[in-house]
Scaffold this active site. Structure first.
Site, PDB file in Angstrom:
ATOM      1  CG  LEU A 270      -1.835   1.220   1.379  1.00 41.52           C
ATOM      2  CD1 LEU A 270      -2.749   1.402   0.173  1.00 41.52           C
ATOM      3  CD2 LEU A 270      -2.647   1.109   2.671  1.00 41.52           C
TER       4      LEU A 270
ATOM      5  CB  SER B   7      -6.106  -3.106  11.054  1.00 39.40           C
ATOM      6  OG  SER B   7      -6.721  -4.329  10.707  1.00 39.40           O
TER       7      SER B   7
ATOM      8  CE1 TYR C 145      -1.487  -5.683  11.861  1.00 35.58           C
ATOM      9  CE2 TYR C 145      -3.814  -6.286  11.828  1.00 35.58           C
ATOM     10  CZ  TYR C 145      -2.761  -5.571  11.311  1.00 35.58           C
ATOM     11  OH  TYR C 145      -2.970  -4.726  10.247  1.00 35.58           O
TER      12      TYR C 145
ATOM     13  CE  LYS D  34      -2.019  -2.084  12.478  1.00 36.42           C
ATOM     14  NZ  LYS D  34      -1.388  -0.912  11.828  1.00 36.42           N
TER      15      LYS D  34
ATOM     16  CB  THR E 137      -1.528  -4.549   1.359  1.00 37.14           C
ATOM     17  OG1 THR E 137      -1.810  -5.430   2.465  1.00 37.14           O
ATOM     18  CG2 THR E 137      -2.630  -3.499   1.261  1.00 37.14           C
TER      19      THR E 137
END
Length: 281
Positions: free
Chosen positions: A14, A135, A148, A152, A183
Site C-alpha cells: 500500500l 486496521s 496484531y 492496533k 497489500t
C-alpha cells in the site's frame, strides 16, 4: 492543491501505491523505507517531486532524519501517512513475549516516533494532517490475531487522543481502518508466525497459517483505490476523523457498534448502581 506528503513503508504494498498515486496527482512525495534503493526502484526511479530517504520506523534517529530531509528538500510537510506495519499472528500463548514487543515496536511506537518528529514542523506551520492506517483489527478482536489487534487497538487510542492535543494548532488527524486489501501484509517479511508451539493449539494453528497463506492476493480490496481515497481525504477542508475502508470493514464496524449498544444496555442496571450514594443514615 499540491501538498508535501511523507509516506512510511513506501517500498512495497500500500505504501508504494500511496506514493505512486500522490506523484501522479501532482504532489511532492517523501517516500521512506528501510531500503531506500528498493523504494526508489518501486516508484520508477528518480523524479523531481520525489525524495526517497531511509526510515526504519523503530529507529527514532531515522524518523528525525527523514523529517529534516523533507523540510530541506521541500520546505514543509503537509501530510504524514503512517503506513508502515507488520503482522505477528498466532494464539496468544504461542506468541513469545519478544514477538509481542516487536509487534508493538513497529505498529505503535514506530508511528509514534515518526509523528513525534513531524509534529514540531506542523506546529510551526500551524497546519498539517496526520493519517494513520490501523486496521479493522483495531476495532474488532479476532481469533489468531491477539498481538496484531492489541497493537492496533493501542494505535487507535493514541490517535483518538492525539486529535485533541494538536487541533489547536491547525493539525488534523485521521484514523484509517481498512478491511482486507491486496497489500503485501501477508507475505514473508511482513507476516511473522508464532515462535512457540503448544500441543493444545496445534490442531488449530496449522490450518490457520495455511489459510492465511492462501488468502494472500485474493483479498477483495484494491490498494490503488484505497490510496486514491486517502488523497481525497487529505484534500478535504475538514478531513474525516475516521475512515472505515471497504465494505467488509464497514460491516464489521456496524456489527461492533450494535454489540456495544447491546452490552451497554445489558450493563445499565448494574452499571448505574455504581454511582456515589449520598444517602445518609
Amino acid at each position: 492543491m499540491s501538498k508535501v506528503i511523507l509516506v512510511t513503508g513506501a517500498g512495497r504494498g500500500l505504501g508504494t501505491d500511496i506514493a505512486r498515486e500522490a506523484l501522479a496527482a501532482g504532489h511532492q512525495v517523501v517516500a521512506t523505507g528501510r531500503r531506500p534503493e528498493e523504494v526508489e526502484k518501486s516508484l520508477g526511479g528518480p523524479q523531481v517531486d520525489l525524495l526517497v530517504t531511509k526510515l526504519d520506523v523503530t529507529n527514532p534517529d531515522d524518523a528525525e532524519g527523514a523529517a529534516l530531509a523533507a523540510v530541506d528538500r521541500f520546505g514543509r510537510i503537509d501530510v504524514l501517512i503512517n503506513n508502515a506495519g507488520n503482522l505477528f499472528t498466532g494464539y496468544f500463548e504461542e506468541i513469545s513475549p519478544a514477538q509481542m514487543r516487536r509487534q508493538f515496536e513497529t505498529n505503535l511506537f514506530g508511528p509514534m516516533s515518526v509523528t513525534r518528529a513531524v509534529l514540531p514542523i506542523m506546529r510551526r506551520q500551524r497546519a498539517g494532517h496526520v493519517i494513520t492506517i490501523t486496521s479493522t483489527a483495531g476495532l474488532v478482536g479476532m481469533e489468531f490475531t491477539s498481538a496484531y489487534a492489541a497493537s492496533k487497538f493501542a494505535e487507535e487510542g493514541w490517535m483518538e487522543s492525539l486529535r485533541y492535543d494538536v487541533e489547536p494548532y491547525g493539525i488534523h488527524t485521521t484514523i484509517v481502518e481498512p478491511g482486507y486489501f491486496r497489500t503485501e501484509l501477508l507475505v514473508d517479511g511482513s507476516t511473522n508466525w508464532p515462535e512457540l508451539s503448544i500441543d493444545d493449539y496445534a490442531p488449530r494453528t496449522a490450518p490457520r497459517i495455511e489459510g492465511m497463506k492462501t488468502m494472500n492476493g485474493k483479498q477483495p480490496g484494491d490498494p490503488a483505490k484505497l490510496a486514491r481515497a486517502l488523497l481525497t481525504i487529505a484534500d478535504q477542508e475538514k478531513p474525516l476523523q475516521r475512515f472505515i475502508a471497504g465494505t467488509d470493514a464497514i460491516e464489521a464496524a456496524e456489527a461492533k457498534a450494535k454489540e456495544l449498544r447491546a452490552q451497554a444496555e445489558a450493563s445499565r442496571e448494574l452499571g448505574d448502581s455504581l454511582a456515589h450514594d449520598d444517602t445518609t443514615v
